[in-house]
Design a protein around this motif. Structure first.
Motif, mmCIF file in Angstrom:
data_model
loop_
_atom_site.group_PDB
_atom_site.id
_atom_site.type_symbol
_atom_site.label_atom_id
_atom_site.label_comp_id
_atom_site.label_asym_id
_atom_site.label_seq_id
_atom_site.Cartn_x
_atom_site.Cartn_y
_atom_site.Cartn_z
ATOM 1 N N MET A 1 22.676 -11.696 -28.652
ATOM 2 C CA MET A 1 22.725 -10.657 -27.643
ATOM 3 C C MET A 1 21.356 -10.588 -26.954
ATOM 4 S SD MET A 1 23.559 -6.599 -28.174
ATOM 5 C CE MET A 1 24.026 -6.953 -29.814
ATOM 6 N N ASP A 2 21.356 -10.711 -25.668
ATOM 7 C CA ASP A 2 20.123 -10.717 -24.897
ATOM 8 C C ASP A 2 19.932 -9.351 -24.231
ATOM 9 O OD1 ASP A 2 17.841 -11.521 -23.606
ATOM 10 O OD2 ASP A 2 18.902 -12.616 -22.036
ATOM 11 N N LEU A 3 18.935 -8.601 -24.685
ATOM 12 C CA LEU A 3 18.704 -7.267 -24.131
ATOM 13 C C LEU A 3 18.219 -7.308 -22.691
ATOM 14 C CD1 LEU A 3 17.209 -5.086 -27.001
ATOM 15 C CD2 LEU A 3 19.363 -4.815 -25.817
ATOM 16 N N ASP A 4 17.537 -8.377 -22.299
ATOM 17 C CA ASP A 4 17.091 -8.485 -20.905
ATOM 18 C C ASP A 4 18.283 -8.535 -19.950
ATOM 19 O OD1 ASP A 4 14.408 -8.448 -21.594
ATOM 20 O OD2 ASP A 4 14.309 -10.642 -21.785
ATOM 21 N N GLN A 5 19.327 -9.224 -20.355
ATOM 22 C CA GLN A 5 20.528 -9.296 -19.539
ATOM 23 C C GLN A 5 21.209 -7.925 -19.470
ATOM 24 O OE1 GLN A 5 23.441 -12.028 -21.028
ATOM 25 N NE2 GLN A 5 24.828 -11.720 -19.317
ATOM 26 N N ILE A 6 21.220 -7.200 -20.570
ATOM 27 C CA ILE A 6 21.824 -5.862 -20.588
ATOM 28 C C ILE A 6 21.021 -4.917 -19.703
ATOM 29 C CG2 ILE A 6 22.305 -3.880 -22.072
ATOM 30 C CD1 ILE A 6 23.003 -5.986 -24.252
ATOM 31 N N TRP A 7 19.692 -4.994 -19.755
ATOM 32 C CA TRP A 7 18.863 -4.156 -18.884
ATOM 33 C C TRP A 7 19.118 -4.485 -17.418
ATOM 34 C CZ3 TRP A 7 16.434 0.207 -19.549
ATOM 35 C CH2 TRP A 7 16.038 0.588 -20.825
ATOM 36 N N HIS A 8 19.245 -5.766 -17.112
ATOM 37 C CA HIS A 8 19.509 -6.174 -15.733
ATOM 38 C C HIS A 8 20.846 -5.618 -15.245
ATOM 39 C CE1 HIS A 8 19.482 -8.560 -12.096
ATOM 40 N NE2 HIS A 8 20.689 -9.016 -12.413
ATOM 41 N N GLN A 9 21.885 -5.747 -16.065
ATOM 42 C CA GLN A 9 23.189 -5.200 -15.700
ATOM 43 C C GLN A 9 23.118 -3.681 -15.539
ATOM 44 O OE1 GLN A 9 25.912 -6.401 -18.750
ATOM 45 N NE2 GLN A 9 26.056 -8.509 -18.016
ATOM 46 N N PHE A 10 22.357 -3.025 -16.392
ATOM 47 C CA PHE A 10 22.198 -1.574 -16.330
ATOM 48 C C PHE A 10 21.585 -1.148 -14.994
ATOM 49 C CE2 PHE A 10 19.290 2.045 -17.365
ATOM 50 C CZ PHE A 10 20.263 3.020 -17.462
ATOM 51 N N ILE A 11 20.536 -1.834 -14.573
ATOM 52 C CA ILE A 11 19.881 -1.502 -13.296
ATOM 53 C C ILE A 11 20.828 -1.785 -12.131
ATOM 54 C CG2 ILE A 11 17.972 -2.114 -11.756
ATOM 55 C CD1 ILE A 11 17.136 -0.394 -14.129
ATOM 56 N N VAL A 12 21.569 -2.889 -12.191
ATOM 57 C CA VAL A 12 22.529 -3.212 -11.127
ATOM 58 C C VAL A 12 23.596 -2.126 -11.029
ATOM 59 C CG1 VAL A 12 24.351 -4.834 -10.466
ATOM 60 C CG2 VAL A 12 22.123 -5.693 -11.167
ATOM 61 N N HIS A 13 24.104 -1.669 -12.170
ATOM 62 C CA HIS A 13 25.116 -0.602 -12.161
ATOM 63 C C HIS A 13 24.540 0.708 -11.638
ATOM 64 C CE1 HIS A 13 28.384 -2.815 -13.938
ATOM 65 N NE2 HIS A 13 27.635 -3.184 -14.967
ATOM 66 N N LEU A 14 23.280 0.982 -11.943
ATOM 67 C CA LEU A 14 22.643 2.197 -11.415
ATOM 68 C C LEU A 14 22.530 2.138 -9.899
ATOM 69 C CD1 LEU A 14 19.678 3.109 -13.801
ATOM 70 C CD2 LEU A 14 21.675 4.489 -13.282
ATOM 71 N N LEU A 15 22.110 0.984 -9.387
ATOM 72 C CA LEU A 15 21.905 0.846 -7.947
ATOM 73 C C LEU A 15 23.216 0.810 -7.163
ATOM 74 C CD1 LEU A 15 18.941 -1.685 -7.935
ATOM 75 C CD2 LEU A 15 18.878 0.756 -7.411
ATOM 76 N N ALA A 16 24.338 0.672 -7.852
ATOM 77 C CA ALA A 16 25.630 0.681 -7.175
ATOM 78 C C ALA A 16 26.016 2.082 -6.696
ATOM 79 C CB ALA A 16 26.709 0.132 -8.100
ATOM 80 N N ASN A 17 25.329 3.106 -7.175
ATOM 81 C CA ASN A 17 25.606 4.480 -6.762
ATOM 82 C C ASN A 17 24.865 4.799 -5.465
ATOM 83 O OD1 ASN A 17 27.126 5.378 -9.170
ATOM 84 N ND2 ASN A 17 25.202 4.899 -10.191
ATOM 85 N N ASP A 18 25.522 5.562 -4.598
ATOM 86 C CA ASP A 18 24.928 5.896 -3.303
ATOM 87 C C ASP A 18 23.743 6.846 -3.433
ATOM 88 O OD1 ASP A 18 26.812 4.324 -2.058
ATOM 89 O OD2 ASP A 18 28.206 5.998 -1.737
ATOM 90 N N GLU A 19 23.742 7.697 -4.455
ATOM 91 C CA GLU A 19 22.673 8.682 -4.608
ATOM 92 C C GLU A 19 21.368 8.068 -5.106
ATOM 93 O OE1 GLU A 19 25.611 9.014 -6.292
ATOM 94 O OE2 GLU A 19 26.629 10.608 -5.200
ATOM 95 N N ILE A 20 21.449 6.904 -5.741
ATOM 96 C CA ILE A 20 20.269 6.253 -6.310
ATOM 97 C C ILE A 20 19.811 5.167 -5.343
ATOM 98 C CG2 ILE A 20 19.392 4.887 -8.223
ATOM 99 C CD1 ILE A 20 21.398 6.361 -10.000
#
Length: 107
Positions: A1-20
């Motif tokens: 399990m690569d935590l860097d990949q999970i962090w990257h996906q997390f940031i991408v999902h955050l930026l998908a919101n219009d308020e962020i």
């Protein structure tokens, strides 16, 4: 399990919101902090916590991970949270103290 990949996906999902508008991760003394530029007309921190939990759950899907998010501070439209992903701790042996989560009680 690569935590860097999970962090990257997390940031991408955050930026998908219009308020962020912006989100980044910075580590200080090994502790990850997320900096979020949050622009919402209601200034609802509960909604921001919900967006963080939703993005974390999307990035953790299919993996045995948990997350913890703690509010640190706010400066105008920038919110700072201490956020971490961690693997849950499970007992791997019997210590003989008859603990309620003893490995002997697992089926």
């Amino acid at each position: 399990m690569d935590l860097d990949q999970i962090w990257h996906q997390f940031i991408v999902h955050l930026l998908a919101n219009d308020e962020i508008t912006e989100a980044s991760v910075k580590k200080f003394t090994g502790i990850p902090f997320i900096y979020i530029h949050y622009q919402s007309p209601e200034k609802d921190e509960g909604l921001l916590f919900f967006l963080i939990k939703k993005a974390a759950s999307h990035s953790m899907r299919g993996k045995q991970l948990h997350c913890e998010t703690i509010f640190v501070r706010q400066e105008e439209q920038v919110y700072v949270f201490r956020h971490r992903f961690f693997v849950p701790q499970k007992k791997m042996f019997c210590c003989g103290n008859l603990c309620p989560d003893c490995i002997l009680f697992r089926s």
